[in-house]
Design a protein around this motif. Structure first.
Motif, PDB file in Angstrom:
ATOM      1  N   GLU A   5       0.844  -1.194   0.000  1.00 42.99           N
ATOM      2  CA  GLU A   5       0.000   0.000   0.000  1.00 42.99           C
ATOM      3  C   GLU A   5       0.878   1.242   0.000  1.00 42.99           C
ATOM      4  N   SER A   7       0.552   5.695  -0.432  1.00 43.64           N
ATOM      5  CA  SER A   7      -0.384   6.809  -0.379  1.00 43.64           C
ATOM      6  C   SER A   7       0.379   8.113  -0.584  1.00 43.64           C
ATOM      7  N   ARG A 102      -5.876  12.915  -0.860  1.00 45.28           N
ATOM      8  CA  ARG A 102      -5.033  11.746  -0.577  1.00 45.28           C
ATOM      9  C   ARG A 102      -5.457  10.640  -1.545  1.00 45.28           C
ATOM     10  N   THR A 104      -4.661   6.717  -2.394  1.00 45.78           N
ATOM     11  CA  THR A 104      -4.053   5.513  -1.839  1.00 45.78           C
ATOM     12  C   THR A 104      -4.232   4.368  -2.823  1.00 45.78           C
TER      13      THR A 104
END
Length: 152
Positions: A5, A7, A102, A104
């Motif tokens: 992951e 971001s 943001r 992600t």
């Protein structure tokens, strides 16, 4: 199941980041491993959309297909495909942060027992994770430059 992951906060409103990021023609502009995108279905975004991609990973060029499985406009898009010979789930999420957004990106897949897990730790996580980090930086650079140019 393993998960990568990444971001980033992009200095632009959510609707602008969302529109640019999900446009299939833009994918090769910021995802460094995506070389080409061809829609397979008329629908190119969201649930039921299918895209054929030519990607380069670990020095190898491969044709893959992504299929949208979930889509909530201005919130996120989930799609499936094959990664390292295994079914993978990719999620893109968008969230407002003051006047910014943001973004992600996550990838989840189940590596093959033992060898696949070793490959994940030694090769996939550092290589693919680095490519994703650079790709998000590319996205940020492109959108912020376009936003700055329009406000000048």
């Amino acid at each position: 199941m393993v998960r990568i992951e990444k971001s980033i906060v992009i200095g632009a409103p959510l609707d602008k980041v969302y529109a640019f990021a999900i446009e299939p023609r833009n994918l090769p502009r910021y995802f460094e491993y995506v070389q080409e995108v061809k829609p397979i279905t008329e629908k190119t975004v969201g649930e039921g959309a299918r895209l054929g991609l030519k990607i380069k990973f670990l020095g190898r060029v491969t044709d893959v297909e992504w299929e949208g499985t979930e889509h909530i406009e201005h919130v996120g898009w989930t799609f499936t495909g094959i990664f390292m010979g295994r079914k993978a789930v990719k999620r893109w999420r968008f969230a407002p942060v003051d006047d910014s957004t943001r973004f992600t990106f996550s990838l989840e897949y189940q590596p093959r027992p033992l060898i696949g897990q070793i490959m994940y730790v030694l090769v996939v996580r550092p290589q693919f994770g680095g490519m994703c980090e650079r790709s998000l930086q590319n996205l940020k650079r492109l959108i912020e430059a376009e936003t700055a140019a329009k406000s000048s």
